[in-house]
Design a protein around this motif. Sequence first.
Motif, short mmCIF file in Angstrom:
data_model
loop_
_atom_site.label_atom_id
_atom_site.label_comp_id
_atom_site.label_asym_id
_atom_site.label_seq_id
_atom_site.Cartn_x
_atom_site.Cartn_y
_atom_site.Cartn_z
N SER A 81 1.12 0.66 -0.54
CA SER A 81 2.51 0.84 -0.13
C SER A 81 3.00 2.23 -0.49
O SER A 81 2.37 2.94 -1.29
N ARG A 82 4.13 2.62 0.10
CA ARG A 82 4.78 3.88 -0.27
C ARG A 82 5.16 3.85 -1.74
O ARG A 82 5.05 4.86 -2.45
N GLU A 83 5.60 2.69 -2.22
CA GLU A 83 6.00 2.54 -3.61
C GLU A 83 4.83 2.80 -4.55
O GLU A 83 4.99 3.41 -5.60
N GLU A 84 3.64 2.32 -4.18
CA GLU A 84 2.46 2.56 -5.02
C GLU A 84 2.14 4.04 -5.06
O GLU A 84 1.79 4.58 -6.12
N ASP A 86 4.29 6.54 -4.80
CA ASP A 86 5.28 7.16 -5.68
C ASP A 86 5.04 6.81 -7.14
O ASP A 86 5.14 7.67 -8.02
N THR A 87 4.73 5.55 -7.41
CA THR A 87 4.51 5.11 -8.79
C THR A 87 3.35 5.86 -9.42
O THR A 87 3.45 6.35 -10.56
#
Length: 140
Positions: A81-84, A86-87
């Motif tokens: 995901s995009r969140e992964e 960024d994280t």
Amino acid sequence: MHKHIFVNLGVRDLKRSMDFFGKLGFTFDPKFTNDQAACMVIGENIFAMLLTTDFMRGFTDKALADAHQSTEVLTCLSCASREEVDTLVEKALAAGGSSKRPAMENGTDMYGRSFEDPDGHIWELVYMSPAFIEKGAHGG
């Protein structure tokens, strides 16, 4: 056919590199880790061998690239995901990595960011939507 991939990267300080990548959530296979090399587990059959520069010199008679000065390889890892994306980048920056480029975005199809580890190696993290993967980067 090949079963595993081992990317070999020279590092100046093995403990520092292991600490850095450990803060990103990576683990190390103790069967292939000692004071000269650490086997970082990236995926089921994907590994990065972090080799002290002295040890790595034993595998080649070419000069080793200084990743702070030149680029020999860009290592790209896919994310769920995009969140992964960024994280992981934020964890890398908090652990002492650096970011040299803005995020790369292609609408909702593709999103990526990168960081440099303490030795200057560039790691690209990318999310591609399932539809984008299905049709391929060239619209196939």
